[in-house]
Scaffold this motif. Structure first.
Motif, PDB file in Angstrom:
ATOM      1  N   GLY A 122       0.809  -1.205   0.000  1.00  0.00           N
ATOM      2  CA  GLY A 122       0.000   0.000   0.000  1.00  0.00           C
ATOM      3  C   GLY A 122       0.844   1.258   0.000  1.00  0.00           C
ATOM      4  N   PRO A 123       0.218   2.409  -0.325  1.00  0.00           N
ATOM      5  CA  PRO A 123       0.973   3.658  -0.477  1.00  0.00           C
ATOM      6  C   PRO A 123       1.598   4.180   0.807  1.00  0.00           C
ATOM      7  CG  PRO A 123      -1.398   4.047  -0.644  1.00  0.00           C
ATOM      8  CD  PRO A 123      -1.207   2.563  -0.672  1.00  0.00           C
ATOM      9  N   ALA A 124       0.978   3.941   1.958  1.00  0.00           N
ATOM     10  CA  ALA A 124       1.574   4.430   3.204  1.00  0.00           C
ATOM     11  C   ALA A 124       2.914   3.747   3.461  1.00  0.00           C
ATOM     12  CB  ALA A 124       0.618   4.200   4.368  1.00  0.00           C
ATOM     13  N   ALA A 125       2.933   2.430   3.357  1.00  0.00           N
ATOM     14  CA  ALA A 125       4.189   1.693   3.550  1.00  0.00           C
ATOM     15  C   ALA A 125       5.196   2.052   2.475  1.00  0.00           C
ATOM     16  CB  ALA A 125       3.912   0.182   3.540  1.00  0.00           C
ATOM     17  N   ALA A 126       4.722   2.234   1.235  1.00  0.00           N
ATOM     18  CA  ALA A 126       5.631   2.584   0.139  1.00  0.00           C
ATOM     19  C   ALA A 126       6.282   3.942   0.384  1.00  0.00           C
ATOM     20  CB  ALA A 126       4.872   2.577  -1.185  1.00  0.00           C
ATOM     21  N   ARG A 127       5.515   4.912   0.858  1.00  0.00           N
ATOM     22  CA  ARG A 127       6.087   6.228   1.129  1.00  0.00           C
ATOM     23  C   ARG A 127       7.112   6.161   2.266  1.00  0.00           C
ATOM     24  NH1 ARG A 127       0.457   8.050   0.615  1.00  0.00           N
ATOM     25  NH2 ARG A 127       0.182   8.832  -1.512  1.00  0.00           N
ATOM     26  N   ASN A 128       6.836   5.341   3.273  1.00  0.00           N
ATOM     27  CA  ASN A 128       7.822   5.193   4.346  1.00  0.00           C
ATOM     28  C   ASN A 128       9.135   4.623   3.814  1.00  0.00           C
ATOM     29  OD1 ASN A 128       6.270   6.238   6.421  1.00  0.00           O
ATOM     30  ND2 ASN A 128       5.496   4.257   7.085  1.00  0.00           N
ATOM     31  N   GLY A 160       6.490   8.746  10.505  1.00  0.00           N
ATOM     32  CA  GLY A 160       6.057   8.552   9.119  1.00  0.00           C
ATOM     33  C   GLY A 160       4.591   8.195   9.019  1.00  0.00           C
ATOM     34  N   PHE A 161       4.228   7.540   7.937  1.00  0.00           N
ATOM     35  CA  PHE A 161       2.843   7.177   7.672  1.00  0.00           C
ATOM     36  C   PHE A 161       2.453   5.924   8.457  1.00  0.00           C
ATOM     37  CE2 PHE A 161       4.077   9.683   4.029  1.00  0.00           C
ATOM     38  CZ  PHE A 161       2.949  10.416   3.732  1.00  0.00           C
ATOM     39  N   ASP A 162       1.203   5.880   8.876  1.00  0.00           N
ATOM     40  CA  ASP A 162       0.653   4.716   9.567  1.00  0.00           C
ATOM     41  C   ASP A 162       0.335   3.654   8.516  1.00  0.00           C
ATOM     42  OD1 ASP A 162      -0.864   2.812  10.959  1.00  0.00           O
ATOM     43  OD2 ASP A 162      -1.810   4.325  12.225  1.00  0.00           O
ATOM     44  N   GLU A 163       1.060   2.552   8.551  1.00  0.00           N
ATOM     45  CA  GLU A 163       0.958   1.538   7.505  1.00  0.00           C
ATOM     46  C   GLU A 163      -0.275   0.658   7.625  1.00  0.00           C
ATOM     47  OE1 GLU A 163       4.710  -0.477   7.151  1.00  0.00           O
ATOM     48  OE2 GLU A 163       5.830   1.418   7.052  1.00  0.00           O
ATOM     49  N   ARG A 164      -1.106   0.909   8.634  1.00  0.00           N
ATOM     50  CA  ARG A 164      -2.392   0.214   8.697  1.00  0.00           C
ATOM     51  C   ARG A 164      -3.364   0.737   7.647  1.00  0.00           C
ATOM     52  NH1 ARG A 164      -3.181   0.924  15.116  1.00  0.00           N
ATOM     53  NH2 ARG A 164      -2.258   2.932  14.496  1.00  0.00           N
ATOM     54  N   PHE A 165      -3.095   1.905   7.105  1.00  0.00           N
ATOM     55  CA  PHE A 165      -3.901   2.435   6.009  1.00  0.00           C
ATOM     56  C   PHE A 165      -3.359   1.837   4.713  1.00  0.00           C
ATOM     57  CE2 PHE A 165      -4.436   5.563   9.367  1.00  0.00           C
ATOM     58  CZ  PHE A 165      -5.808   5.812   9.325  1.00  0.00           C
ATOM     59  N   ARG A 166      -4.013   0.801   4.216  1.00  0.00           N
ATOM     60  CA  ARG A 166      -3.498   0.056   3.069  1.00  0.00           C
ATOM     61  C   ARG A 166      -3.940   0.647   1.736  1.00  0.00           C
ATOM     62  NH1 ARG A 166      -1.508  -5.069   4.427  1.00  0.00           N
ATOM     63  NH2 ARG A 166      -0.847  -5.065   2.244  1.00  0.00           N
ATOM     64  N   ARG A 167      -4.931   1.540   1.760  1.00  0.00           N
ATOM     65  CA  ARG A 167      -5.384   2.185   0.532  1.00  0.00           C
ATOM     66  C   ARG A 167      -4.892   3.632   0.490  1.00  0.00           C
ATOM     67  NH1 ARG A 167      -9.072  -1.506   1.902  1.00  0.00           N
ATOM     68  NH2 ARG A 167      -9.528  -0.331   3.783  1.00  0.00           N
ATOM     69  N   ALA A 168      -5.030   4.228  -0.690  1.00  0.00           N
ATOM     70  CA  ALA A 168      -4.676   5.648  -0.834  1.00  0.00           C
ATOM     71  C   ALA A 168      -5.834   6.489  -0.316  1.00  0.00           C
ATOM     72  CB  ALA A 168      -4.373   5.969  -2.296  1.00  0.00           C
ATOM     73  N   PHE A 169      -6.044   6.427   0.995  1.00  0.00           N
ATOM     74  CA  PHE A 169      -7.179   7.114   1.606  1.00  0.00           C
ATOM     75  C   PHE A 169      -6.922   7.258   3.092  1.00  0.00           C
ATOM     76  CE2 PHE A 169     -11.644   7.243   3.227  1.00  0.00           C
ATOM     77  CZ  PHE A 169     -12.060   8.359   2.524  1.00  0.00           C
ATOM     78  N   ARG A 170      -7.033   8.487   3.580  1.00  0.00           N
ATOM     79  CA  ARG A 170      -6.941   8.858   4.993  1.00  0.00           C
ATOM     80  C   ARG A 170      -5.537   8.747   5.571  1.00  0.00           C
ATOM     81  NH1 ARG A 170     -11.258  11.747   4.401  1.00  0.00           N
ATOM     82  NH2 ARG A 170     -13.261  10.731   4.856  1.00  0.00           N
ATOM     83  N   GLU A 171      -4.603   8.107   4.876  1.00  0.00           N
ATOM     84  CA  GLU A 171      -3.247   8.066   5.421  1.00  0.00           C
ATOM     85  C   GLU A 171      -2.639   9.459   5.468  1.00  0.00           C
ATOM     86  OE1 GLU A 171      -2.259   8.429   1.179  1.00  0.00           O
ATOM     87  OE2 GLU A 171      -3.885   7.562   2.322  1.00  0.00           O
ATOM     88  N   ASP A 172      -3.079  10.338   4.562  1.00  0.00           N
ATOM     89  CA  ASP A 172      -2.576  11.710   4.575  1.00  0.00           C
ATOM     90  C   ASP A 172      -3.195  12.523   5.709  1.00  0.00           C
ATOM     91  OD1 ASP A 172      -5.077  11.606   3.406  1.00  0.00           O
ATOM     92  OD2 ASP A 172      -4.463  12.525   1.521  1.00  0.00           O
ATOM     93  N   ALA A 173      -4.513  12.363   5.918  1.00  0.00           N
ATOM     94  CA  ALA A 173      -5.173  13.073   7.015  1.00  0.00           C
ATOM     95  C   ALA A 173      -4.643  12.609   8.365  1.00  0.00           C
ATOM     96  CB  ALA A 173      -6.689  12.858   6.943  1.00  0.00           C
ATOM     97  N   ASP A 174      -4.388  11.315   8.498  1.00  0.00           N
ATOM     98  CA  ASP A 174      -3.832  10.795   9.749  1.00  0.00           C
ATOM     99  C   ASP A 174      -2.462  11.397  10.028  1.00  0.00           C
ATOM    100  OD1 ASP A 174      -3.454   8.634  11.941  1.00  0.00           O
ATOM    101  OD2 ASP A 174      -1.766   8.294  10.582  1.00  0.00           O
ATOM    102  N   LEU A 175      -1.605  11.444   9.012  1.00  0.00           N
ATOM    103  CA  LEU A 175      -0.281  12.032   9.193  1.00  0.00           C
ATOM    104  C   LEU A 175      -0.385  13.501   9.580  1.00  0.00           C
ATOM    105  CD1 LEU A 175       2.827  11.746   8.893  1.00  0.00           C
ATOM    106  CD2 LEU A 175       2.538  12.542   6.537  1.00  0.00           C
ATOM    107  N   ALA A 176      -1.274  14.230   8.911  1.00  0.00           N
ATOM    108  CA  ALA A 176      -1.430  15.655   9.208  1.00  0.00           C
ATOM    109  C   ALA A 176      -1.870  15.875  10.653  1.00  0.00           C
ATOM    110  CB  ALA A 176      -2.437  16.278   8.245  1.00  0.00           C
ATOM    111  N   LEU A 177      -2.847  15.099  11.122  1.00  0.00           N
ATOM    112  CA  LEU A 177      -3.331  15.275  12.485  1.00  0.00           C
ATOM    113  C   LEU A 177      -2.255  14.929  13.506  1.00  0.00           C
ATOM    114  CD1 LEU A 177      -7.017  13.971  12.288  1.00  0.00           C
ATOM    115  CD2 LEU A 177      -6.179  16.335  12.255  1.00  0.00           C
ATOM    116  N   ARG A 178      -1.470  13.900  13.236  1.00  0.00           N
ATOM    117  CA  ARG A 178      -0.399  13.563  14.173  1.00  0.00           C
ATOM    118  C   ARG A 178       0.679  14.640  14.202  1.00  0.00           C
ATOM    119  NH1 ARG A 178       2.381   9.336  12.667  1.00  0.00           N
ATOM    120  NH2 ARG A 178       1.269   8.749  10.775  1.00  0.00           N
ATOM    121  N   MET A 179       0.950  15.247  13.057  1.00  0.00           N
ATOM    122  CA  MET A 179       1.916  16.343  13.039  1.00  0.00           C
ATOM    123  C   MET A 179       1.392  17.552  13.810  1.00  0.00           C
ATOM    124  SD  MET A 179       3.473  16.215   9.163  1.00  0.00           S
ATOM    125  CE  MET A 179       4.829  15.094   8.767  1.00  0.00           C
ATOM    126  N   LEU A 180       0.114  17.885  13.623  1.00  0.00           N
ATOM    127  CA  LEU A 180      -0.474  18.991  14.363  1.00  0.00           C
ATOM    128  C   LEU A 180      -0.491  18.708  15.861  1.00  0.00           C
ATOM    129  CD1 LEU A 180      -3.465  19.826  11.981  1.00  0.00           C
ATOM    130  CD2 LEU A 180      -1.378  21.174  12.296  1.00  0.00           C
TER     131      LEU A 180
END
Length: 357
Positions: free
Chosen positions: A78-84, A173-193
């Motif tokens: 998935g994209p989250a793991a790939a980006r990591n 980094g990204f939470d790799e439990r998000f296996r689709r290209a969906f919400r992994e970006d919002a999750d990362l943003a909220l954790r950064m904030l």
């Protein structure tokens, strides 16, 4: 695009592109190579295809980028793991720019990115691009095209997101439990904030063309409801307000599905009057959903047929994936640095910057 040496150390960046080897990758890389401004010190292609033996990704890399490009196997996780994998393989550069393999950076992308990075404060963790989704020019958009048009208004979308490497390291980094290209970006943003970093909107523009999709794409997309359950477990019931995310029609889908299931149950029990009432509620809900999707569309026979059929299938699919998510993520914990699972600090008020109005 000029050579990376034109950048100062604090503004140097690497580009990470997770890819399934789609034909759009070539257009993305060529636009990146041709964009004006300082170029990346490295381009990391994360090959997330499920099987090996396909066309090598390096065949899509323009000559001007080949010396700076590496390919990393992604393992189809998935994209989250790939980006990591990508940002950790990019080397010790201050900024990582994540691009999807189906976007097209604008002609002044490099110059605009340089200005975005130069304007960032020390606590700026991420800077999004301005995403443009071209509408059809000769007709009204289809249901799928309207779905994709929503990307232009999405907050913190990783289709083109520059992230400070120090911030990625700090939050894991990204939470790799998000296996689709969906919400992994919002999750990362909220954790950064939550970690007292800031997020900004930049000046660079990137085009996100609408790729073709099958008739049942709206049904398949309902798997995202399980990701929304995970977001609720991690960030609380009101996470979508903080992330400025669209909530969707899940409550209506649950109600329509409940009416349909109840109608079948009453019919099997011989309660015909109750069955008829529930069936009427199901039909009314399904018709309202179909009309809400048909009226803004092109009105072609093919589009009306597709929307009518999928309007009956989407509510039960959404309900199934919501229930599946409730079971799968019932014990989910906040994602800590490098997947430690350590509880994160309590959410803090969102800190945001805008580099240009």
């Amino acid at each position: 695009m000029t050579r990376p040496e034109a950048l100062t150390g604090d503004a140097s960046y690497a580009v990470v592109i997770p890819t399934l080897g789609r034909p759009s990758l070539g257009a993305c890389l060529h636009a990146l190579a041709e964009a004006g401004g300082p170029g990346p010190v490295r381009v990391v292609l994360v090959d997330d295809r499920p099987a090996t033996g396909g066309v090598p990704l390096t065949a899509d890399v323009p000559p001007s980028l080949r010396a700076r490009t590496i390919v990393v196997p992604g393992g189809a996780r998935g994209p989250a793991a790939a980006r990591n994998l990508g940002w950790r393989a990019a080397g010790d550069v201050p900024w990582i720019v994540f691009l999807d393999d189906d976007v097209v950076p604008g002609p002044t992308w490099g110059d605009d990115l340089t200005l975005d990075l130069a304007a960032a404060t020390g606590r700026t963790a991420g800077i999004t691009a301005r995403i443009q989704v071209p509408p059809p020019v000769d007709r009204r958009p289809t249901d799928w095209e309207r779905n994709r048009a929503g990307l232009a208004a999405a907050r913190w979308i990783t289709a083109d997101m520059a992230c400070r490497r120090a911030a990625l390291t700090a939050v894991g980094g990204f939470d790799e439990r998000f296996r689709r290209a969906f919400r992994e970006d919002a999750d990362l943003a909220l954790r950064m904030l939550d970690a007292d970093w800031a997020l900004a909107v930049g000046r660079r523009t990137t085009t996100h063309p609408v790729r073709p999709a099958g008739r049942l794409i709206s049904v398949r997309l309902q798997a995202r409801n399980a990701d929304d359950v995970l977001m609720t477990r991690l960030h609380g019931r009101h996470w979508w307000r903080r992330a400025e995310a669209h909530r969707g029609r899940l409550p209506l889908h649950l109600a329509v599905t409940g009416a349909g299931v109840t109608a079948l149950g009453c019919a099997l029990l011989g309660r015909q009057r109750a069955a008829a009432a529930c069936a009427a509620a199901w039909l009314a809900g399904t018709a309202e959903f179909a009309l809400a999707r048909i009226v803004p569309g092109p009105g072609t026979r093919d589009e009306v047929f597709t929307v009518t059929v999928t309007s009956a299938l989407v509510p039960p699919a959404a309900t199934w994936h919501w229930l599946r998510g409730r079971v799968a993520h019932r014990k989910a914990r906040r994602y800590g640095p490098f997947g430690s699972g350590d509880p994160a600090p309590a959410p803090r008020p969102a800190v945001r910057e805008r580099l240009r109005s």
